[in-house]
Design a protein around this motif. Structure first.
Motif, PDB file in Angstrom:
ATOM      1  N   ALA A  98       0.828  -1.224   0.094  1.00  0.00           N
ATOM      2  CA  ALA A  98      -0.034   0.058  -0.002  1.00  0.00           C
ATOM      3  C   ALA A  98       0.872   1.225   0.172  1.00  0.00           C
ATOM      4  CB  ALA A  98      -0.875  -0.122   1.210  1.00  0.00           C
ATOM      5  N   GLN A  99       2.011   1.167   0.736  1.00  0.00           N
ATOM      6  CA  GLN A  99       2.964   2.432   0.657  1.00  0.00           C
ATOM      7  C   GLN A  99       3.637   2.594  -0.558  1.00  0.00           C
ATOM      8  OE1 GLN A  99       5.475   1.336   3.911  1.00  0.00           O
ATOM      9  NE2 GLN A  99       4.413   2.436   5.592  1.00  0.00           N
ATOM     10  N   ARG A 104       3.613   5.510  -5.758  1.00  0.00           N
ATOM     11  CA  ARG A 104       3.501   5.722  -7.011  1.00  0.00           C
ATOM     12  C   ARG A 104       2.527   6.792  -7.625  1.00  0.00           C
ATOM     13  NH1 ARG A 104       1.864   0.069  -8.144  1.00  0.00           N
ATOM     14  NH2 ARG A 104       3.013  -0.646  -6.398  1.00  0.00           N
ATOM     15  N   LEU A 105       1.297   6.413  -6.910  1.00  0.00           N
ATOM     16  CA  LEU A 105       0.378   7.690  -7.149  1.00  0.00           C
ATOM     17  C   LEU A 105       0.951   8.997  -6.822  1.00  0.00           C
ATOM     18  CD1 LEU A 105      -2.581   5.921  -5.640  1.00  0.00           C
ATOM     19  CD2 LEU A 105      -2.443   6.146  -7.960  1.00  0.00           C
ATOM     20  N   GLN A 106       1.717   9.260  -5.909  1.00  0.00           N
ATOM     21  CA  GLN A 106       2.087  10.499  -5.458  1.00  0.00           C
ATOM     22  C   GLN A 106       3.226  10.845  -6.780  1.00  0.00           C
ATOM     23  OE1 GLN A 106       3.868  10.128  -1.708  1.00  0.00           O
ATOM     24  NE2 GLN A 106       2.169  10.986  -0.905  1.00  0.00           N
ATOM     25  N   ALA A 111       4.281  14.291 -11.634  1.00  0.00           N
ATOM     26  CA  ALA A 111       4.266  14.360 -13.318  1.00  0.00           C
ATOM     27  C   ALA A 111       3.278  15.009 -13.959  1.00  0.00           C
ATOM     28  CB  ALA A 111       4.323  12.839 -13.569  1.00  0.00           C
ATOM     29  N   MET A 112       1.921  14.826 -13.423  1.00  0.00           N
ATOM     30  CA  MET A 112       0.956  15.289 -14.027  1.00  0.00           C
ATOM     31  C   MET A 112       0.826  16.938 -13.699  1.00  0.00           C
ATOM     32  SD  MET A 112      -2.454  12.615 -13.264  1.00  0.00           S
ATOM     33  CE  MET A 112      -3.326  13.642 -13.597  1.00  0.00           C
TER      34      MET A 112
END
Length: 146
Positions: A98-99, A104-106, A111-112
């Motif tokens: 989960a971490q 990865r989402l951060q 990047a976005m």
């Protein structure tokens, strides 16, 4: 893990064997309408099943813990610091996954944001280029009119 499983199974087996003996006691004389010693209001069951399903689940869990500890042993056969914590190893693995997913989402969000900033900068630079072109064209037109 198997030692704890054996102790848990022994407790429940002994408890189910001896629980019915508590119901044979007669309620003692009470001057009050309620007393903690009065067993008439004890709603616990006094007949228990063989615990086959529950004991099978306890054995499966003990085997899972033993396997996870075996896998998580580091060099030299020592348990890694991760496996000596209070949480089960597979729970720690899920937490680590989960971490990693949050990280990865951060990174994707960063990047976005960078892409959006580059788009806005390129849009601004295009606008300034167009304004410079217009001003230079209007300056050329003014020179040609004079």
């Amino acid at each position: 893990a198997f030692e704890v499983a054996d102790k848990v199974k022994h407790f429940f087996r002994s408890y189910s064997i001896n629980r019915h003996k508590c119901t044979t006691l007669t309620p003692s004389y009470h001057a009050e309408s309620y007393s903690p010693d009065d067993n008439r209001f004890d709603l616990r069951p006094f007949l228990y099943p063989q615990w086959k399903w529950q004991f099978r689940k306890v054995d499966e869990l003990a085997a899972r813990i033993t396997e996870a500890r075996r896998v998580s042993k580091g060099p030299g056969g020592q348990l890694s610091p991760r496996s000596t914590a209070r949480e089960p190893v597979w729970l720690q693995d899920e937490l680590l996954d989960a971490q990693r997913q949050v990280q990865r989402l951060q990174e994707q969000l960063t990047a976005m944001k960078k892409q959006e900033m580059l788009r806005s900068l390129s849009a601004r630079s295009e606008e300034t280029d167009k304004e410079k072109l217009r001003s230079s064209q209007s300056g050329v037109e003014k020179d040609s009119k004079e």
